[in-house]
Design a protein around this motif. Structure first.
Motif, PDB file in Angstrom:
ATOM      1  N   VAL A   1      14.422  -8.659   2.280  1.00  0.00           N
ATOM      2  CA  VAL A   1      13.422  -7.599   2.213  1.00  0.00           C
ATOM      3  C   VAL A   1      13.797  -6.473   3.175  1.00  0.00           C
ATOM      4  CG1 VAL A   1      10.993  -7.010   2.605  1.00  0.00           C
ATOM      5  CG2 VAL A   1      11.594  -9.201   1.544  1.00  0.00           C
ATOM      6  N   PHE A   2      14.102  -6.837   4.425  1.00  0.00           N
ATOM      7  CA  PHE A   2      14.475  -5.835   5.416  1.00  0.00           C
ATOM      8  C   PHE A   2      15.749  -5.093   4.994  1.00  0.00           C
ATOM      9  CE2 PHE A   2      12.128  -8.683   8.524  1.00  0.00           C
ATOM     10  CZ  PHE A   2      11.041  -7.830   8.621  1.00  0.00           C
ATOM     11  N   GLU A   3      16.727  -5.837   4.484  1.00  0.00           N
ATOM     12  CA  GLU A   3      17.987  -5.213   4.078  1.00  0.00           C
ATOM     13  C   GLU A   3      17.773  -4.257   2.904  1.00  0.00           C
ATOM     14  OE1 GLU A   3      20.584  -8.476   3.348  1.00  0.00           O
ATOM     15  OE2 GLU A   3      20.927  -8.904   5.482  1.00  0.00           O
ATOM     16  N   ALA A   4      16.881  -4.643   1.993  1.00  0.00           N
ATOM     17  CA  ALA A   4      16.582  -3.769   0.854  1.00  0.00           C
ATOM     18  C   ALA A   4      15.949  -2.468   1.322  1.00  0.00           C
ATOM     19  CB  ALA A   4      15.656  -4.487  -0.131  1.00  0.00           C
ATOM     20  N   PHE A   5      15.027  -2.544   2.267  1.00  0.00           N
ATOM     21  CA  PHE A   5      14.394  -1.343   2.801  1.00  0.00           C
ATOM     22  C   PHE A   5      15.416  -0.470   3.523  1.00  0.00           C
ATOM     23  CE2 PHE A   5      10.101  -3.703   3.126  1.00  0.00           C
ATOM     24  CZ  PHE A   5       9.781  -3.332   1.833  1.00  0.00           C
ATOM     25  N   SER A   6      16.278  -1.106   4.300  1.00  0.00           N
ATOM     26  CA  SER A   6      17.294  -0.363   5.037  1.00  0.00           C
ATOM     27  C   SER A   6      18.248   0.340   4.071  1.00  0.00           C
ATOM     28  CB  SER A   6      18.072  -1.301   5.950  1.00  0.00           C
ATOM     29  OG  SER A   6      19.065  -0.610   6.679  1.00  0.00           O
TER      30      SER A   6
ATOM     31  N   ASN B   1       0.814  -1.214   0.000  1.00  0.00           N
ATOM     32  CA  ASN B   1       0.000   0.000   0.000  1.00  0.00           C
ATOM     33  C   ASN B   1       0.850   1.267   0.000  1.00  0.00           C
ATOM     34  OD1 ASN B   1      -2.352  -1.571   0.137  1.00  0.00           O
ATOM     35  ND2 ASN B   1      -2.332  -1.567   2.377  1.00  0.00           N
ATOM     36  N   GLU B   2       2.153   1.096   0.250  1.00  0.00           N
ATOM     37  CA  GLU B   2       3.075   2.225   0.261  1.00  0.00           C
ATOM     38  C   GLU B   2       3.861   2.238  -1.050  1.00  0.00           C
ATOM     39  OE1 GLU B   2       3.626   4.628   2.359  1.00  0.00           O
ATOM     40  OE2 GLU B   2       2.308   4.020   4.005  1.00  0.00           O
ATOM     41  N   PRO B   3       3.621   3.208  -1.944  1.00  0.00           N
ATOM     42  CA  PRO B   3       4.303   3.235  -3.253  1.00  0.00           C
ATOM     43  C   PRO B   3       5.822   3.117  -3.160  1.00  0.00           C
ATOM     44  CG  PRO B   3       2.556   4.870  -3.184  1.00  0.00           C
ATOM     45  CD  PRO B   3       2.679   4.334  -1.795  1.00  0.00           C
ATOM     46  N   GLU B   4       6.435   3.815  -2.181  1.00  0.00           N
ATOM     47  CA  GLU B   4       7.889   3.777  -2.050  1.00  0.00           C
ATOM     48  C   GLU B   4       8.380   2.376  -1.702  1.00  0.00           C
ATOM     49  OE1 GLU B   4       9.424   6.761   0.552  1.00  0.00           O
ATOM     50  OE2 GLU B   4       7.929   8.228  -0.074  1.00  0.00           O
ATOM     51  N   LEU B   5       7.693   1.725  -0.763  1.00  0.00           N
ATOM     52  CA  LEU B   5       8.106   0.384  -0.357  1.00  0.00           C
ATOM     53  C   LEU B   5       7.845  -0.624  -1.473  1.00  0.00           C
ATOM     54  CD1 LEU B   5       6.901   0.278   3.363  1.00  0.00           C
ATOM     55  CD2 LEU B   5       9.050   1.108   2.413  1.00  0.00           C
ATOM     56  N   LYS B   6       6.730  -0.483  -2.139  1.00  0.00           N
ATOM     57  CA  LYS B   6       6.419  -1.370  -3.255  1.00  0.00           C
ATOM     58  C   LYS B   6       7.481  -1.245  -4.347  1.00  0.00           C
ATOM     59  CE  LYS B   6       2.723  -2.632  -6.481  1.00  0.00           C
ATOM     60  NZ  LYS B   6       1.340  -2.323  -6.942  1.00  0.00           N
TER      61      LYS B   6
ATOM     62  N   LEU C   1      10.522  -3.209  -3.407  1.00  0.00           N
ATOM     63  CA  LEU C   1      10.300  -4.640  -3.628  1.00  0.00           C
ATOM     64  C   LEU C   1      10.447  -4.993  -5.102  1.00  0.00           C
ATOM     65  CD1 LEU C   1       7.212  -5.243  -1.308  1.00  0.00           C
ATOM     66  CD2 LEU C   1       9.513  -6.141  -0.977  1.00  0.00           C
ATOM     67  N   GLU C   2       9.878  -4.174  -5.971  1.00  0.00           N
ATOM     68  CA  GLU C   2       9.949  -4.439  -7.409  1.00  0.00           C
ATOM     69  C   GLU C   2      11.388  -4.358  -7.911  1.00  0.00           C
ATOM     70  OE1 GLU C   2       7.228  -1.481  -8.783  1.00  0.00           O
ATOM     71  OE2 GLU C   2       5.510  -2.858  -8.773  1.00  0.00           O
ATOM     72  N   ASP C   3      12.143  -3.368  -7.416  1.00  0.00           N
ATOM     73  CA  ASP C   3      13.535  -3.198  -7.844  1.00  0.00           C
ATOM     74  C   ASP C   3      14.417  -4.336  -7.350  1.00  0.00           C
ATOM     75  OD1 ASP C   3      12.867  -0.857  -9.106  1.00  0.00           O
ATOM     76  OD2 ASP C   3      13.565   0.450  -7.477  1.00  0.00           O
ATOM     77  N   THR C   4      14.118  -4.817  -6.149  1.00  0.00           N
ATOM     78  CA  THR C   4      14.971  -5.838  -5.523  1.00  0.00           C
ATOM     79  C   THR C   4      14.650  -7.247  -6.010  1.00  0.00           C
ATOM     80  OG1 THR C   4      15.111  -4.466  -3.538  1.00  0.00           O
ATOM     81  CG2 THR C   4      15.771  -6.771  -3.314  1.00  0.00           C
ATOM     82  N   PHE C   5      13.359  -7.552  -6.135  1.00  0.00           N
ATOM     83  CA  PHE C   5      12.959  -8.920  -6.421  1.00  0.00           C
ATOM     84  C   PHE C   5      12.323  -9.112  -7.796  1.00  0.00           C
ATOM     85  CE2 PHE C   5      12.798  -8.348  -1.822  1.00  0.00           C
ATOM     86  CZ  PHE C   5      13.610  -9.381  -1.397  1.00  0.00           C
TER      87      PHE C   5
END
Length: 348
Positions: free
Chosen positions: A51-56, A18-23, A26-30
């Motif tokens: 997932v956590f490391e990508a966000f960090s 639901n969060e565009p930035e987080l989504k 996810l798309e860039d990483t996976f």
């Protein structure tokens, strides 16, 4: 999944979409694989670490500040509805801590009563500083929000939040988010409120809804333990039973019988008893061990009197409990409580 790998219900993680930035992260990483990843009922810690490391790496300092506001009761499934429909706040917290594992095993929750406060602790199971910190922050947010839903107003300065990790760079933001000045570098991760609040009746209390959703929670927890040995099954069921007695969701006279426990494992009572014997135990011995563990917990972490503790443990006479306790510890329950309060706390 390794035996010590934690899991999280994917319902929570889908909130990230639901969060565009987080989504976008996810798309860039996976790539397209993230949609398949989030299609499972649970995700494991090893799956979540990237997932956590990508966000960090993308600059996200606190997961809970970013999306914690989306954690409504409906995201917790039967657990959330059981908590909100509980008769009073203490029973709600007991249900939350007893059954939090059906939604996530990232940390283990316990409800204690000490220094005239109800304390919900969170013991990290992730073996990851980043994941552990983020998930415990979210867990405390969930606990605080559920408490305030029952109270129908903010906890205000009466709540206390403590973290075992050092003060993060976003500590001020976190204080503002919780509405509480948090303590860091503490000896535990915890959220606490005055013990007197425990008897506050839930405005959404409904016996039928409560029983129905509590039964669902019990079924889910049982399913997580279906590979237990006969002795582990007995220990699990006794712990579950006594916790529910204390929470007021069942009566001590309804103590699980050997025949019922055997039936859960699709065994005859004789075969079940034999397998317990093969593990150097028995129904009676397992019951005594469970009562001993619960007795020390209730003596140390509640203000219940001895008669009430005896009742919750299924003793028909208080004298029978006192007699059994003296066999276990060579001292009366009253003396044990006084000595323990003067020294270190008991840990089974």
């Amino acid at each position: 999944m390794s035996s010590n790998d934690y899991v999280i219900a994917t319902t929570y993680l889908r909130l990230l979409l639901n969060e565009p930035e987080l989504k976008a992260v996810l798309e860039d990483t996976f790539g397209p694989r993230y949609t398949e990843l989030f299609g499972a009922e649970y995700l494991t810690g090893s799956q979540l670490q990237p997932v956590f490391e990508a966000f960090s790496n993308a600059g996200l300092d606190s997961w809970v500040i970013k999306f914690g506001g989306q954690l409504g009761s409906e995201t917790h499934g039967p657990l959330g509805f059981a908590v909100l429909s509980a008769p009073h706040l203490k029973a709600a917290l007991k249900v939350l801590t007893n059954y939090s594992g059906i939604r996530s095993t990232a940390y283990r929750s316990e409800l204690l009563e000490r220094d005239q406060r109800l304390v919900v602790t969170a013991i990290d199971n992730t073996q990851s500083d980043l994941a552990g910190r983020w998930l415990i922050e979210a867990g405390i947010r969930i606990t605080k929000r559920l408490v305030e839903n029952i109270m129908t107003h903010s906890c205000g300065d009466h709540a206390r939040i403590r973290f075992a990790y050092p003060s993060p760079s976003y500590a001020k933001k976190l204080d503002e988010y919780y509405g509480v000045t948090c303590e860091y570098g503490a000896d535990e991760n915890s959220f606490s409120i005055p013990a007197s609040w425990g008897q506050i009746a839930s405005p959404l209390s409904d016996p039928g809804t409560y029983r129905t959703n509590l039964a669902k929670c019990q079924q889910l927890k049982q399913a997580q333990h279906q590979n237990l040995s006969p002795l582990e099954t007995v220990q699990f069921r006794f712990d579950q039973f006594f916790n529910e007695c204390h929470a007021g969701t069942c009566q001590p006279k309804e103590l699980p019988r050997l025949e019922c426990l055997a039936n859960e494992l699709a065994l005859s009572p004789r075969t079940f008893a034999r397998r317990l014997h093969d593990q150097d135990s028995s129904y009676k011995k397992a019951l005594e061990q469970a009562r001993r563990k619960q007795a020390t917990d209730l003596l140390l972490n509640t203000h219940l009197n001895i008669a009430d503790i005896a009742y919750y443990l299924g003793y028909q006479e208080t004298a029978n409990f006192v007699r059994a306790f003296k066999v276990w510890f060579k001292i009366t329950p009253t003396c044990w409580r006084k000595l323990s309060n003067k020294t270190t706390r008991y840990h089974d």
